[in-house]
Design an enzyme around this catalytic site. Structure first.
Site, mmCIF file in Angstrom:
data_model
loop_
_atom_site.group_PDB
_atom_site.id
_atom_site.type_symbol
_atom_site.label_atom_id
_atom_site.label_comp_id
_atom_site.label_asym_id
_atom_site.label_seq_id
_atom_site.Cartn_x
_atom_site.Cartn_y
_atom_site.Cartn_z
ATOM 1 N N HIS A 1 32.019 40.963 34.036
ATOM 2 C CA HIS A 1 32.253 39.876 34.988
ATOM 3 C C HIS A 1 30.972 39.222 35.491
ATOM 4 O O HIS A 1 31.020 38.246 36.221
ATOM 5 C CB HIS A 1 33.002 40.395 36.215
ATOM 6 C CG HIS A 1 32.138 41.204 37.141
ATOM 7 N ND1 HIS A 1 31.793 42.510 36.894
ATOM 8 C CD2 HIS A 1 31.522 40.878 38.300
ATOM 9 C CE1 HIS A 1 31.024 42.955 37.858
ATOM 10 N NE2 HIS A 1 30.825 41.994 38.734
HETATM 11 C C1 UD1 Z 1 31.363 38.838 43.179
HETATM 12 C C2 UD1 Z 1 29.903 39.168 43.510
HETATM 13 C C3 UD1 Z 1 29.372 40.179 42.502
HETATM 14 C C4 UD1 Z 1 30.262 41.394 42.401
HETATM 15 C C5 UD1 Z 1 31.699 40.968 42.133
HETATM 16 C C6 UD1 Z 1 32.608 42.165 42.179
HETATM 17 C C7 UD1 Z 1 28.480 37.415 44.508
HETATM 18 C C8 UD1 Z 1 27.415 36.432 44.234
HETATM 19 N N1 UD1 Z 1 29.037 37.989 43.421
HETATM 20 O O1 UD1 Z 1 31.367 38.196 41.915
HETATM 21 O O2 UD1 Z 1 28.073 40.596 42.898
HETATM 22 O O3 UD1 Z 1 29.799 42.217 41.356
HETATM 23 O O4 UD1 Z 1 32.115 40.032 43.146
HETATM 24 O O5 UD1 Z 1 33.737 41.989 41.403
HETATM 25 O O6 UD1 Z 1 28.802 37.677 45.642
HETATM 26 N N2 UD1 Z 1 38.687 35.112 41.820
HETATM 27 C C9 UD1 Z 1 40.043 35.233 41.884
HETATM 28 N N3 UD1 Z 1 40.566 36.177 42.738
HETATM 29 C C10 UD1 Z 1 39.799 36.956 43.502
HETATM 30 C C11 UD1 Z 1 38.412 36.823 43.437
HETATM 31 C C12 UD1 Z 1 37.870 35.899 42.585
HETATM 32 O O7 UD1 Z 1 40.786 34.537 41.209
HETATM 33 O O8 UD1 Z 1 40.350 37.787 44.259
HETATM 34 C C13 UD1 Z 1 38.096 34.113 40.899
HETATM 35 C C14 UD1 Z 1 37.863 32.785 41.575
HETATM 36 O O9 UD1 Z 1 38.081 31.774 40.622
HETATM 37 C C15 UD1 Z 1 36.393 32.812 41.911
HETATM 38 C C16 UD1 Z 1 35.805 33.628 40.765
HETATM 39 O O10 UD1 Z 1 36.825 34.579 40.461
HETATM 40 O O11 UD1 Z 1 35.818 31.559 41.991
HETATM 41 C C17 UD1 Z 1 34.529 34.329 41.125
HETATM 42 O O12 UD1 Z 1 34.691 35.064 42.351
HETATM 43 P P1 UD1 Z 1 33.413 35.331 43.304
HETATM 44 O O13 UD1 Z 1 33.788 36.272 44.374
HETATM 45 O O14 UD1 Z 1 32.772 34.047 43.679
HETATM 46 O O15 UD1 Z 1 32.399 36.039 42.323
HETATM 47 P P2 UD1 Z 1 32.609 37.327 41.439
HETATM 48 O O16 UD1 Z 1 32.328 36.959 40.029
HETATM 49 O O17 UD1 Z 1 33.898 37.989 41.764
HETATM 50 N N1 UDP Z 2 37.437 48.781 39.413
HETATM 51 C C1 UDP Z 2 38.796 48.966 39.663
HETATM 52 N N2 UDP Z 2 39.701 48.367 38.835
HETATM 53 C C2 UDP Z 2 39.332 47.603 37.762
HETATM 54 C C3 UDP Z 2 37.943 47.427 37.518
HETATM 55 C C4 UDP Z 2 37.022 48.020 38.358
HETATM 56 O O1 UDP Z 2 39.162 49.674 40.606
HETATM 57 O O2 UDP Z 2 40.211 47.089 37.066
HETATM 58 C C5 UDP Z 2 36.454 49.382 40.348
HETATM 59 C C6 UDP Z 2 35.459 50.324 39.725
HETATM 60 O O3 UDP Z 2 35.961 51.634 39.694
HETATM 61 C C7 UDP Z 2 34.249 50.176 40.642
HETATM 62 C C8 UDP Z 2 34.366 48.782 41.179
HETATM 63 O O4 UDP Z 2 35.683 48.326 40.868
HETATM 64 O O5 UDP Z 2 34.298 51.073 41.729
HETATM 65 C C9 UDP Z 2 33.335 47.908 40.535
HETATM 66 O O6 UDP Z 2 33.565 46.592 40.888
HETATM 67 P P1 UDP Z 2 32.947 45.384 40.090
HETATM 68 O O7 UDP Z 2 32.616 45.808 38.717
HETATM 69 O O8 UDP Z 2 33.889 44.251 40.263
HETATM 70 O O9 UDP Z 2 31.636 45.045 40.939
HETATM 71 P P2 UDP Z 2 30.134 45.586 40.903
HETATM 72 O O10 UDP Z 2 30.148 47.053 41.075
HETATM 73 O O11 UDP Z 2 29.518 45.150 39.615
HETATM 74 O O12 UDP Z 2 29.498 44.859 42.040
#
Ligand code: UD1
Ligand code: UDP
Length: 363
Positions: free
Chosen positions: A207
């Site tokens: 992601h």
């Molecule tokens: C964010 C964090 C990243 C973290 C990740 C965990 C920042 C800069 N990035 O990235 O560090 O690793 O969360 O997963 O803060 N969306 C949905 N539903 C949701 C959430 C997101 O549909 O519940 C979609 C939306 O289109 C959104 C896109 O995902 O615009 C990105 O979401 P966003 O929270 O901006 O960034 P992440 O890639 O999730």
């Molecule tokens: N995770 C989860 N379900 C999923 C994918 C990830 O519960 O389908 C959990 C995983 O065990 C970990 C956390 O989400 O604890 C990691 O989140 P993510 O990779 O979105 O963010 P990051 O750690 O890179 O910030």
């Protein structure tokens, strides 16, 4: 002492779990602000339910996209709550836009900031997370570094040693909470992949902005995953992060045969999927840690990591995004023994952090 806990994304909910539980067990005066950065049920609600967490007192519902708008709106809305509540300390966890906005709102109001998981560095400022974590560290008053290396990073940047506490990583607390639950080792994972045998599949998460918002790089990674399937003939289970789902559609990329896309799953199910996987491929921070804790080999689809301990103990390797290199790294990790030590702590980090905070305000 009044504590404010700010969170907003899946990993923050998971890594704040033991801290929230400690606040409850100690009958402390605390409240939770949820920024709304993650909002889909399977990125948010299932974690509150699965980890038996109380509902946040404040839901800010910031569901917007773009770093500036997202960070700015969270900053404005958190400030309003803090002005009303005036807690003694605000706790943030990790490196998201929610963390930066929450820490900044508190610091400007002269409220102490405690940064959980302080001091991690990838040394790659192209990552939004690196910018967030550096800034959050430098406006924090109490820095909870998970490991010694993180403390060293902070000291090198001029942060005073007396403000840094090495506590272990709260991810170990969360994993032990779920893995210690007898029901979690058994039973079906609530995806359509629950019939796959132990160790007879690989698990993927992907992601990171720098991987999935770049069409060429994303294509390369999936080409690499196709090579991995062709060689090892193990299905690769992929709970698709919403960001990546959107980018795969936007770039019109067809996922190769052998990659089984499913919806994101809850934490307990994901721990089961990790525990039973033959190999994990990921660009997640948390998953690099968990695979290390759970003794499952990991191939990281990135050029750098802020979790170098995983490379040092041998649980993880950096593969980047080139197809042949991804294949080579998988073969290498599969040929190794999985007998490394867990460098992330003893599962009591949440309690340790609360001991430090209570001691700080008693002194
Ligand atoms: C964010 C964090 C990243 C973290 C990740 C965990 C920042 C800069 N990035 O990235 O560090 O690793 O969360 O997963 O803060 N969306 C949905 N539903 C949701 C959430 C997101 O549909 O519940 C979609 C939306 O289109 C959104 C896109 O995902 O615009 C990105 O979401 P966003 O929270 O901006 O960034 P992440 O890639 O999730
Ligand atoms: N995770 C989860 N379900 C999923 C994918 C990830 O519960 O389908 C959990 C995983 O065990 C970990 C956390 O989400 O604890 C990691 O989140 P993510 O990779 O979105 O963010 P990051 O750690 O890179 O910030």
């Amino acid at each position: 002492m009044k504590i404010c806990i700010i969170l907003g994304t899946r990993p923050e909910i998971i890594k704040m779990h033991s801290i929230i539980k400690e606040c409850e067990d100690r009958n402390l005066d605390f409240f939770i602000i949820h920024s709304g950065q993650h909002y889909s049920d399977n990125m948010d609600k299932i974690f509150f339910e699965g980890l038996e967490l109380p509902q946040p007192e404040y839901m800010l519902d910031v569901h917007v996209q773009g770093h500036g708008r997202q960070t700015g709106l969270i900053l404005q809305k958190v400030e309003q709550v803090l002005l009303k509540e005036m807690p003694d300390i605000v706790l943030v966890e990790g490196d998201t836009n929610t963390v930066l906005a929450g820490a900044l709102a508190a610091a400007k109001l002269h409220i102490n900031v405690g940064h959980v998981e302080a001091g991690l560095r990838s040394f790659d400022r192209r990552m939004p997370e690196e910018v967030n974590r550096v800034l959050a560290d430098h406006i924090s008053d109490l820095l909870f570094a998970p490991v010694l290396k993180a403390r060293d990073n902070l000291i090198r940047e001029g942060i005073h040693d007396e403000n840094i506490y090495v506590t272990g990583n709260t991810i170990v607390d969360a994993v032990y909470f779920i893995a210690g639950d007898k029901s979690s080792g058994q039973g079906n994972v609530s995806t359509n992949v629950s019939t796959i045998d132990n160790k007879d599949y690989f698990l993927l998460t992907l992601h990171r902005q720098e991987n999935v918002d770049n069409g060429e790089r994303l294509k390369n990674i999936f080409n690499g995953l196709g090579l991995v399937y062709n060689k090892h003939k193990k299905p690769v289970i992929y709970p698709v992060h919403p960001r990546t789902g959107k980018m795969l559609r936007d770039f019109n990329i067809t996922v190769p045969y052998g990659i089984k896309c499913v919806r994101p799953v809850g934490f307990s199910d994901f721990i089961k999927l990790q525990t039973n996987a033959g190999l994990i491929l990921t660009d997640s921070g948390g998953v690099q840690e968990e695979s290390c804790i759970l003794q499952v080999p990991c191939v990281t689809l990135r050029d750098s990591t802020e979790r170098p301990e995983t490379l040092e103990v041998g649980s993880n390797i950096l593969a980047g995004a080139e197809p042949e290199r991804i294949l080579e790294c998988c073969s290498y990790m599969l040929s190794k023994e999985n007998n490394w030590d867990n460098p992330f702590g003893d599962g009591k980090s949440g309690a340790r952090i609360l001991d430090i905070i209570e001691g700080y305000y008693k002194a």
